[in-house]
Design a protein around this motif. Structure first.
Motif, PDB file in Angstrom:
ATOM      1  N   ASN A   1       0.802  -1.317   0.034  1.00 27.51           N
ATOM      2  CA  ASN A   1      -0.045  -0.062   0.000  1.00 27.51           C
ATOM      3  C   ASN A   1       0.762   1.256  -0.047  1.00 27.51           C
ATOM      4  O   ASN A   1       1.803   1.144   0.711  1.00 27.51           O
ATOM      5  CB  ASN A   1      -0.858   0.067   1.306  1.00 27.51           C
ATOM      6  CG  ASN A   1      -1.997   1.242   1.220  1.00 27.51           C
ATOM      7  OD1 ASN A   1      -2.761   1.302   0.048  1.00 27.51           O
ATOM      8  ND2 ASN A   1      -1.931   2.107   2.163  1.00 27.51           N
ATOM      9  N   VAL A   2       0.360   2.295  -0.957  1.00 29.47           N
ATOM     10  CA  VAL A   2       0.948   3.411  -0.811  1.00 29.47           C
ATOM     11  C   VAL A   2      -0.185   4.612  -0.963  1.00 29.47           C
ATOM     12  O   VAL A   2      -0.865   4.536  -1.851  1.00 29.47           O
ATOM     13  CB  VAL A   2       1.750   3.854  -2.208  1.00 29.47           C
ATOM     14  CG1 VAL A   2       2.492   5.305  -2.245  1.00 29.47           C
ATOM     15  CG2 VAL A   2       2.942   2.757  -2.327  1.00 29.47           C
ATOM     16  N   GLY A   3      -0.222   5.271   0.223  1.00 26.33           N
ATOM     17  CA  GLY A   3      -1.664   6.304   0.275  1.00 26.33           C
ATOM     18  C   GLY A   3      -2.641   5.640   1.078  1.00 26.33           C
ATOM     19  O   GLY A   3      -2.405   5.095   2.178  1.00 26.33           O
ATOM     20  N   ASP A   4      -3.652   6.041   0.338  1.00 28.64           N
ATOM     21  CA  ASP A   4      -4.998   5.665   1.344  1.00 28.64           C
ATOM     22  C   ASP A   4      -6.211   4.984   0.660  1.00 28.64           C
ATOM     23  O   ASP A   4      -7.188   4.935   0.993  1.00 28.64           O
ATOM     24  CB  ASP A   4      -5.770   7.386   2.023  1.00 28.64           C
ATOM     25  CG  ASP A   4      -5.979   8.095   0.838  1.00 28.64           C
ATOM     26  OD1 ASP A   4      -5.914   7.899  -0.264  1.00 28.64           O
ATOM     27  OD2 ASP A   4      -6.234   9.174   1.290  1.00 28.64           O
ATOM     28  N   SER A   5      -5.894   4.242  -0.485  1.00 28.78           N
ATOM     29  CA  SER A   5      -6.755   3.254  -0.895  1.00 28.78           C
ATOM     30  C   SER A   5      -6.891   2.185   0.024  1.00 28.78           C
ATOM     31  O   SER A   5      -6.020   2.046   0.866  1.00 28.78           O
ATOM     32  CB  SER A   5      -6.324   2.840  -2.321  1.00 28.78           C
ATOM     33  OG  SER A   5      -6.406   4.064  -3.105  1.00 28.78           O
ATOM     34  N   LYS A   6      -7.881   1.322  -0.111  1.00 29.55           N
ATOM     35  CA  LYS A   6      -8.147   0.101   0.815  1.00 29.55           C
ATOM     36  C   LYS A   6      -8.054  -1.128   0.226  1.00 29.55           C
ATOM     37  O   LYS A   6      -8.266  -1.183  -1.084  1.00 29.55           O
ATOM     38  CB  LYS A   6      -9.631   0.480   1.365  1.00 29.55           C
ATOM     39  CG  LYS A   6      -9.897   1.812   1.780  1.00 29.55           C
ATOM     40  CD  LYS A   6      -9.275   2.380   3.137  1.00 29.55           C
ATOM     41  CE  LYS A   6      -9.797   3.795   3.208  1.00 29.55           C
ATOM     42  NZ  LYS A   6      -9.011   4.251   4.671  1.00 29.55           N
ATOM     43  N   ALA A   7      -7.924  -2.210   1.380  1.00 32.22           N
ATOM     44  CA  ALA A   7      -7.969  -3.445   0.772  1.00 32.22           C
ATOM     45  C   ALA A   7      -8.681  -4.201   2.095  1.00 32.22           C
ATOM     46  O   ALA A   7      -8.276  -4.103   3.190  1.00 32.22           O
ATOM     47  CB  ALA A   7      -6.688  -4.113   0.618  1.00 32.22           C
ATOM     48  N   PHE A   8      -9.633  -4.893   1.745  1.00 34.74           N
ATOM     49  CA  PHE A   8     -10.230  -5.848   2.854  1.00 34.74           C
ATOM     50  C   PHE A   8     -10.312  -7.420   2.620  1.00 34.74           C
ATOM     51  O   PHE A   8     -10.623  -7.710   1.312  1.00 34.74           O
ATOM     52  CB  PHE A   8     -11.666  -5.257   3.000  1.00 34.74           C
ATOM     53  CG  PHE A   8     -11.685  -3.958   3.653  1.00 34.74           C
ATOM     54  CD1 PHE A   8     -11.781  -4.174   5.228  1.00 34.74           C
ATOM     55  CD2 PHE A   8     -11.550  -2.942   3.059  1.00 34.74           C
ATOM     56  CE1 PHE A   8     -11.802  -2.759   5.781  1.00 34.74           C
ATOM     57  CE2 PHE A   8     -11.728  -1.466   3.838  1.00 34.74           C
ATOM     58  CZ  PHE A   8     -11.775  -1.788   5.234  1.00 34.74           C
ATOM     59  N   LEU A   9     -10.293  -8.111   3.404  1.00 33.73           N
ATOM     60  CA  LEU A   9     -10.776  -9.428   3.322  1.00 33.73           C
ATOM     61  C   LEU A   9     -11.954  -9.975   4.173  1.00 33.73           C
ATOM     62  O   LEU A   9     -12.256  -9.383   5.566  1.00 33.73           O
ATOM     63  CB  LEU A   9      -9.820 -10.399   3.960  1.00 33.73           C
ATOM     64  CG  LEU A   9      -9.886 -11.942   3.988  1.00 33.73           C
ATOM     65  CD1 LEU A   9      -9.961 -12.372   2.539  1.00 33.73           C
ATOM     66  CD2 LEU A   9      -8.634 -12.477   4.713  1.00 33.73           C
TER      67      LEU A   9
END
Length: 371
Positions: free
Chosen positions: A220-228
């Motif tokens: 991750n670079v910045g403020d985008s998101k990833a979820f499981l």
């Protein structure tokens, strides 16, 4: 190892590239191309970056992949559900890339084999779409070039007896992690060159999920998101596990780096680097790099997927302007129970449309991977 055996390794490696038809448009055999494989690797070692490899005649003659900053989204498999809306912004600056069926050459016990990799990524551009556009298109090309160079060297080491099959296998997860870091670095280097030449002041986030052998790694670079999203034990609910940390300038470690570089964190609506940029890491934003803004991603460790895991999601932060992670979880449950009305053709589209209907003003982008 004698010269004939070395040539055999190079030939087999070239054959592995040909088999990877998803990326290789053309590649012929013969002594010339066998020399190009090794020459390409040496250029990579000497120069240390993919842009230098792409600029070399030796590599271009061997690796004829389309390198362009204007190509459309790669969505190579039905497992990549994606949806985008411009939202209430004037321009769409988000870009997305997804390929879950990357068949890459690797070395088996007695011959070449293929391994399957997957990549899903979002890039949230700001100040223009040039950075997100370039990053989204170069990601797979650069990662593949790094992989080719590294795997070639491991293959030669194994054939020479300098590396056992077990050692090679144990190295692969660490190698993939290093390749992802190198790929993001080289994308930032390439965009910096273009930005200086064209006076671009824009930048982009980068949130990337790498999948291999039922394991995932997130950069991750910045403020985008990833979820499981996973099944809860003895419950019909899902849990939402956040996989990436936001890089905001007021985070203690981020603030310390910015201030050490001579920058400042000023609140202008939200905390901003020098009162301008609302994130402390990004691709591009070249005029703030001297003040501590970096493109170095934070990476998770490799995490095994389980039978309880249901969906991976990577999304730009516009989705979470009007929705929480639990809201997204509820939308997934509604969709799967068919307890919905509307014109959405996919779960990803349903999430994007709902975020917009609930008042989202930013660009909206989602990639959803059913597990």
């Amino acid at each position: 190892m004698d010269g004939f055996e070395i040539d055999t390794v190079l030939l087999l490696f070239s054959f592995g590239l040909v088999l990877n038809s998803s990326y290789t448009a053309s590649c012929s055999f013969g002594n010339g191309n066998r020399i190009s494989v090794s020459s390409c690797t040496m250029i990579h070692d000497d120069e240390g970056s993919v842009p230098s490899v792409i600029a070399s005649d030796e590599c271009l003659s061997l690796l004829q992949w389309p390198i362009s900053t204007t190509a459309s989204l790669r969505n190579r498999t039905i497992e990549c559900q994606f949806a985008q809306l411009k939202g209430r912004r004037k321009y769409q600056e988000d870009r997305i890339t997804c390929d879950l069926d990357m068949n890459m050459p690797s070395l088996g016990k007695n011959d070449l084999k293929e391994v399957r990799l997957g990549i899903a990524a979002v890039f949230d551009g700001h100040g223009g779409s040039e950075a997100s556009e370039m990053a989204s298109h170069l990601l797979l090309n650069y990662f593949h070039l790094h992989y080719v160079s590294k795997m070639y060297k491991l293959m030669v080491q194994q054939y020479k007896g300098e590396l056992t099959m077990a050692e090679s296998k144990s190295l692969l997860l660490q190698v993939l992690k290093e390749l992802l870091l190198s790929t993001i670095h080289d994308i930032d280097v390439k965009f910096t060159q273009v930005a200086l030449e064209n006076n671009h002041i824009c930048g982009s986030t980068a949130t990337i999920i790498l999948m291999f052998d039922r394991q995932i790694l997130v950069a991750n670079v910045g403020d985008s998101k990833a979820f499981l999203f996973s099944d809860k034990i003895q419950s019909a609910m899902l849990s939402a596990i956040e996989l990436a940390k936001d890089h905001h300038p007021d985070r203690d470690d981020e603030r310390a780096r910015i201030e050490a570089a001579g920058g400042s964190v000023i609140v202008w609506g939200v905390p901003r680097v020098n009162g301008v940029l609302a994130m402390s890491r990004s691709i591009g934003d070249i005029y703030l790099k001297r003040y501590g803004v970096i493109a170095v991603p934070e990476l998770t460790g490799w995490q095994p997927l389980t039978t309880a895991d249901r969906y991976l999601m990577v999304a730009t932060d516009g989705i979470f302007e009007s929705l929480t992670a639990n809201d997204v979880r509820d939308l997934i449950l509604e969709w799967n129970s068919h307890d919905i009305q509307g014109s959405s053709s996919s779960l990803a589209e349903y999430i994007v449309n709902t975020a917009y209907d609930k008042g989202g003003t930013d660009n909206l982008s989602v990639i959803l991977i059913p597990l």
